[in-house]
Design a protein around this motif. Structure first.
Motif, short mmCIF file in Angstrom:
data_model
loop_
_atom_site.label_atom_id
_atom_site.label_comp_id
_atom_site.label_asym_id
_atom_site.label_seq_id
_atom_site.Cartn_x
_atom_site.Cartn_y
_atom_site.Cartn_z
N PHE A 83 0.83 -1.21 0.00
CA PHE A 83 0.00 0.00 0.00
C PHE A 83 0.87 1.26 0.00
O PHE A 83 0.59 2.23 -0.71
CB PHE A 83 -0.91 0.02 1.23
CG PHE A 83 -1.99 -1.05 1.21
CD1 PHE A 83 -2.39 -1.66 0.03
CD2 PHE A 83 -2.59 -1.45 2.40
CE1 PHE A 83 -3.37 -2.63 0.03
CE2 PHE A 83 -3.57 -2.42 2.41
CZ PHE A 83 -3.96 -3.02 1.22
N ALA A 131 0.46 3.54 -3.37
CA ALA A 131 -0.68 4.43 -3.15
C ALA A 131 -0.64 5.69 -4.01
O ALA A 131 -1.68 6.23 -4.38
CB ALA A 131 -0.78 4.81 -1.67
N THR A 146 -3.94 -8.83 -4.49
CA THR A 146 -4.69 -7.65 -4.05
C THR A 146 -4.11 -6.39 -4.67
O THR A 146 -4.84 -5.50 -5.12
CB THR A 146 -4.66 -7.54 -2.52
OG1 THR A 146 -5.27 -8.70 -1.95
CG2 THR A 146 -5.39 -6.29 -2.05
N MET A 147 -2.78 -6.30 -4.72
CA MET A 147 -2.13 -5.11 -5.28
C MET A 147 -2.39 -4.99 -6.78
O MET A 147 -2.57 -3.88 -7.30
CB MET A 147 -0.62 -5.16 -5.02
CG MET A 147 -0.23 -5.30 -3.57
SD MET A 147 -0.87 -3.96 -2.51
CE MET A 147 -0.80 -4.78 -0.91
N VAL A 162 -5.01 -5.67 -8.38
CA VAL A 162 -6.36 -5.17 -8.64
C VAL A 162 -6.59 -3.81 -8.00
O VAL A 162 -7.15 -2.90 -8.62
CB VAL A 162 -7.42 -6.18 -8.14
CG1 VAL A 162 -8.82 -5.60 -8.30
CG2 VAL A 162 -7.30 -7.49 -8.91
N LYS A 163 -6.13 -3.63 -6.77
CA LYS A 163 -6.43 -2.41 -6.02
C LYS A 163 -5.91 -1.16 -6.73
O LYS A 163 -6.57 -0.12 -6.72
CB LYS A 163 -5.84 -2.49 -4.61
CG LYS A 163 -6.05 -1.23 -3.78
CD LYS A 163 -5.59 -1.42 -2.36
CE LYS A 163 -5.68 -0.13 -1.56
NZ LYS A 163 -7.03 0.44 -1.52
N TYR A 164 -4.73 -1.26 -7.35
CA TYR A 164 -4.12 -0.08 -7.92
C TYR A 164 -4.21 -0.03 -9.44
O TYR A 164 -3.47 0.70 -10.09
CB TYR A 164 -2.66 0.02 -7.46
CG TYR A 164 -2.61 0.29 -5.97
CD1 TYR A 164 -2.92 1.55 -5.46
CD2 TYR A 164 -2.31 -0.73 -5.07
CE1 TYR A 164 -2.92 1.79 -4.11
CE2 TYR A 164 -2.30 -0.49 -3.71
CZ TYR A 164 -2.61 0.78 -3.23
OH TYR A 164 -2.63 1.02 -1.88
N CYS A 190 -6.93 0.25 -12.94
CA CYS A 190 -8.27 0.59 -13.42
C CYS A 190 -8.63 -0.25 -14.64
O CYS A 190 -9.64 0.01 -15.30
CB CYS A 190 -8.37 2.08 -13.74
SG CYS A 190 -7.18 2.65 -14.97
N LYS A 223 -17.41 -6.56 -6.80
CA LYS A 223 -16.41 -6.18 -5.79
C LYS A 223 -15.55 -5.03 -6.31
O LYS A 223 -14.98 -4.27 -5.53
CB LYS A 223 -15.53 -7.38 -5.44
CG LYS A 223 -16.28 -8.52 -4.77
CD LYS A 223 -16.82 -8.13 -3.42
CE LYS A 223 -17.45 -9.32 -2.71
NZ LYS A 223 -18.01 -8.94 -1.39
N VAL A 224 -15.40 -4.96 -7.63
CA VAL A 224 -14.77 -3.81 -8.27
C VAL A 224 -15.72 -3.32 -9.35
O VAL A 224 -16.51 -4.08 -9.90
CB VAL A 224 -13.40 -4.14 -8.89
CG1 VAL A 224 -12.41 -4.52 -7.82
CG2 VAL A 224 -13.52 -5.25 -9.92
#
Length: 264
Positions: A57, A61, A153-154, A156-158, A160, A186-187
């Motif tokens: 993160f 970020a 997780t990384m 997908v989280k960061y 688009c 979820k996204v």
């Protein structure tokens, strides 16, 4: 691939020779066939997992909008698939996106290379494997993970959007996880693009005929993934999705502002 088989990356560490364990962190986490020592070790594993999330993160970020690109590590540099990977990375960078890959060779290296050569931000998220795979030379920001689920997780989280170049089990794993996250909402506004119609045709036909055709997924779920051979089209899909998400966000902000104003 790493030319030294007696070397392994473990998160931020490198171990060699006799210090290389006979299993990976993921194997030890998931293996319950050993002694009950795991009862005492697992609380410490939780802290290590937490540290990996915090590190990921913290490093990612402040990335600009990014797109995750996956594909085979076994693609040679002189192949059409590698060339397309370079074109994808370059086109994404020129459109203002950072490029995130698994940091390895093959298609991953190609996408990182294209992004780097176009002056964009090139990110690699590596993983500890029994067979070592070093971070490719075109990564500007590289992070090594011990646990697959933290790394995923990384991815997908960061990002688009998600572009899958031809690949094997690892690519399929990430592809279907992304599709599941979109399907279950979820996204949101997360385009999933398959590059290479010849390569993906058989899988897409099977999904249509066997999954949708027998009611295992909804017919509309087929629209969650888009197949193309055109790099520019792939980038246009992602840009348009970004615009739609921004518009919805602005519209939602206006609705909230109007509601607050009326309440006052």
């Amino acid at each position: 691939m790493n030319q030294n088989p007696r070397e392994r990356r473990q998160g931020p560490a490198v171990v060699r020779g006799r210090l290389i364990p006979d299993s990976t962190y993921d194997q030890r986490l998931l293996d319950r066939r050993r002694s009950t020592d795991w009862l005492h070790a697992d609380p410490w594993r939780v802290l290590r997992i937490q540290a990996e999330f915090v590190e990921g993160f913290g490093q990612l970020a402040e990335l600009p909008p990014a797109v995750t690109v996956f594909g085979s590590a076994r693609v040679p540099e002189d192949s059409d698939e590698y060339r397309i990977g370079v074109e994808v990375g370059r086109a994404l960078a020129e459109a203002g996106y950072a490029v995130i890959t698994g940091g390895g060779p093959g298609c991953m290296e190609a996408a990182n290379r294209g992004a780097r050569e176009a002056g964009g931000i090139s990110v690699g998220l590596g993983i500890e494997l029994p067979f070592e795979q070093k971070m490719n030379d075109y990564v500007d920001l590289g992070i090594e993970f011990r646990y697959f689920f933290v790394r995923k997780t990384m991815f997908v989280k960061y990002a688009c959007g998600f572009i899958a170049l031809p690949g094997g089990f690892g690519t399929l794993d990430e592809l279907f996880e992304a599709l599941t996250l979109v399907q279950t909402r979820k996204v949101t506004s997360f385009p999933v693009i398959l590059m290479g119609s010849d390569y993906w045709r058989g899988m897409v036909d099977w999904v249509r005929d066997k999954l949708a055709g027998t009611g295992k997924i909804s017919p509309g779920d087929l629209d969650l993934m888009q197949v193309t051979d055109d790099v520019d089209e792939a980038v246009r899909i992602i840009v348009e999705s970004d615009r739609q998400r921004s518009k919805r966000s602005q519209d939602g902000g206006r609705v909230v502002a109007d509601t607050v104003a009326e309440a006052q």
